[in-house]
Design a protein around this motif. Sequence first.
Motif, PDB file in Angstrom:
ATOM      1  N   UNK A  56      25.155  38.822  34.331  1.00 28.34           N
ATOM      2  CA  UNK A  56      23.999  39.696  34.130  1.00 28.34           C
ATOM      3  C   UNK A  56      23.009  39.111  33.135  1.00 28.34           C
ATOM      4  N   UNK A  57      23.476  38.275  32.221  1.00 27.76           N
ATOM      5  CA  UNK A  57      22.587  37.684  31.223  1.00 27.76           C
ATOM      6  C   UNK A  57      21.627  36.667  31.835  1.00 27.76           C
ATOM      7  N   UNK A  58      21.893  36.268  33.070  1.00 26.11           N
ATOM      8  CA  UNK A  58      20.965  35.367  33.766  1.00 26.11           C
ATOM      9  C   UNK A  58      19.755  36.124  34.280  1.00 26.11           C
ATOM     10  N   UNK A  59      19.878  37.441  34.426  1.00 19.12           N
ATOM     11  CA  UNK A  59      18.829  38.234  35.074  1.00 19.12           C
ATOM     12  C   UNK A  59      18.101  39.186  34.137  1.00 19.12           C
ATOM     13  N   UNK A  60      18.632  39.382  32.945  1.00 16.56           N
ATOM     14  CA  UNK A  60      17.929  40.235  31.986  1.00 16.56           C
ATOM     15  C   UNK A  60      18.199  39.732  30.571  1.00 16.56           C
ATOM     16  N   UNK A  61      17.304  40.054  29.677  1.00 14.81           N
ATOM     17  CA  UNK A  61      17.443  39.691  28.271  1.00 14.81           C
ATOM     18  C   UNK A  61      17.621  40.998  27.480  1.00 14.81           C
ATOM     19  N   UNK A  62      18.856  41.471  27.384  1.00 15.38           N
ATOM     20  CA  UNK A  62      19.100  42.819  26.856  1.00 15.38           C
ATOM     21  C   UNK A  62      18.886  42.949  25.352  1.00 15.38           C
ATOM     22  N   UNK A  63      18.194  44.008  24.977  1.00 17.47           N
ATOM     23  CA  UNK A  63      18.080  44.393  23.576  1.00 17.47           C
ATOM     24  C   UNK A  63      19.057  45.518  23.247  1.00 17.47           C
ATOM     25  N   UNK A  64      19.426  46.268  24.287  1.00 15.10           N
ATOM     26  CA  UNK A  64      20.338  47.391  24.100  1.00 15.10           C
ATOM     27  C   UNK A  64      21.298  47.454  25.286  1.00 15.10           C
ATOM     28  N   UNK A  65      22.591  47.588  24.992  1.00 18.37           N
ATOM     29  CA  UNK A  65      23.604  47.621  26.046  1.00 18.37           C
ATOM     30  C   UNK A  65      24.548  48.791  25.841  1.00 18.37           C
ATOM     31  N   UNK A  66      25.090  49.278  26.945  1.00 22.02           N
ATOM     32  CA  UNK A  66      26.081  50.355  26.946  1.00 22.02           C
ATOM     33  C   UNK A  66      27.316  49.839  27.675  1.00 22.02           C
ATOM     34  N   UNK A  67      28.470  49.952  27.033  1.00 22.63           N
ATOM     35  CA  UNK A  67      29.732  49.480  27.617  1.00 22.63           C
ATOM     36  C   UNK A  67      30.661  50.679  27.759  1.00 22.63           C
ATOM     37  N   UNK A  68      30.995  51.034  28.992  1.00 24.14           N
ATOM     38  CA  UNK A  68      31.929  52.134  29.258  1.00 24.14           C
ATOM     39  C   UNK A  68      33.323  51.546  29.475  1.00 24.14           C
ATOM     40  N   UNK A  69      34.226  51.861  28.577  1.00 29.60           N
ATOM     41  CA  UNK A  69      35.567  51.287  28.607  1.00 29.60           C
ATOM     42  C   UNK A  69      35.654  50.141  27.614  1.00 29.60           C
ATOM     43  N   UNK A  70      36.039  50.439  26.382  1.00 32.24           N
ATOM     44  CA  UNK A  70      36.041  49.419  25.329  1.00 32.24           C
ATOM     45  C   UNK A  70      37.274  48.540  25.397  1.00 32.24           C
ATOM     46  N   UNK A  71      38.457  49.137  25.586  1.00 30.64           N
ATOM     47  CA  UNK A  71      39.682  48.345  25.588  1.00 30.64           C
ATOM     48  C   UNK A  71      39.800  47.582  24.277  1.00 30.64           C
ATOM     49  N   UNK A  72      40.102  46.302  24.365  1.00 28.32           N
ATOM     50  CA  UNK A  72      40.204  45.464  23.175  1.00 28.32           C
ATOM     51  C   UNK A  72      38.864  45.028  22.612  1.00 28.32           C
ATOM     52  N   UNK A  73      37.787  45.442  23.261  1.00 23.99           N
ATOM     53  CA  UNK A  73      36.452  45.113  22.768  1.00 23.99           C
ATOM     54  C   UNK A  73      35.940  43.755  23.191  1.00 23.99           C
ATOM     55  N   UNK A  74      36.574  43.153  24.200  1.00 25.21           N
ATOM     56  CA  UNK A  74      36.227  41.784  24.599  1.00 25.21           C
ATOM     57  C   UNK A  74      34.768  41.657  25.034  1.00 25.21           C
ATOM     58  N   UNK A  75      34.302  42.567  25.900  1.00 27.00           N
ATOM     59  CA  UNK A  75      32.928  42.489  26.378  1.00 27.00           C
ATOM     60  C   UNK A  75      31.935  42.692  25.240  1.00 27.00           C
TER      61      UNK A  75
END
Length: 247
Positions: free
Chosen positions: A58-77
């Motif tokens: 996804x980083x190839x198609x957008x330059x994110x300033x703000x992101x939302x991650x649903x499902x943290x788990x170990x926090x890898x993403x």
Amino acid sequence: MSGETVLFDGRDEWGQVRVIEQGPHRILSFGPADEQSRILTKQPWVLQHDYTRAMMLSLLFCQPKRALVLGVGGGCLISALATAVKGIKITGVELRPLVTEIALSHFRLPRSKRIELVHQEGAAFLAEGNHKRVDLLFTDLYGADAVDDVQLNERFIDDAAVLLKEDGMLVLNCWEEHRHHEGLNRALARHFPVCHSCPTADGNLVILAGRTPLTQSLAQLREKAQQLSPKLGYPLTDSLGRLEPWD
């Protein structure tokens, strides 16, 4: 397994939570033969699972300033995003408080003013619609046995679309068998005219859905992937080679 050390073994109202040290790796598990998260202990931002690496396309198609991650788990993403994208603000939504405690204590999830952790069920968080609109929305909701089917629900995709900026991207982790899920396909078609998928060797299927037509050539995407790879710690071009139009 030889060479394996259990660092934590506990339970909450949703079930077991285990942390296992296995050589240079640390693993988060919610059940027998389950692996929710895996990190390199000395480099926790370097993603180890093929599907999480594919999500970073996804980083190839957008330059994110703000992101939302649903499902943290170990926090890898979250760790990978925080390392690769300077100044990004991230909200991680996780149902289980014990899991985020473990991510912070055992998986080196960064403690930062730019990272907010919310304890709530992912679909309920989306339905409330109270969060600022984001450039990037990762959804990686799994239990001990399988993907959470709520991710395939039309209402879930509808609510996700509302929280995305016009040029934002939804990145959904599911299984190859969900490629022909009728409700998922209807919702994607309704909101996202530009969809791609990336299959992985272990049967996951990562869907990248957006509204903005892609203008970059394959050569340009490869060049960008090569530039991002040192920040990510792995060759993003491997996932790019499997990217295909969603149909």
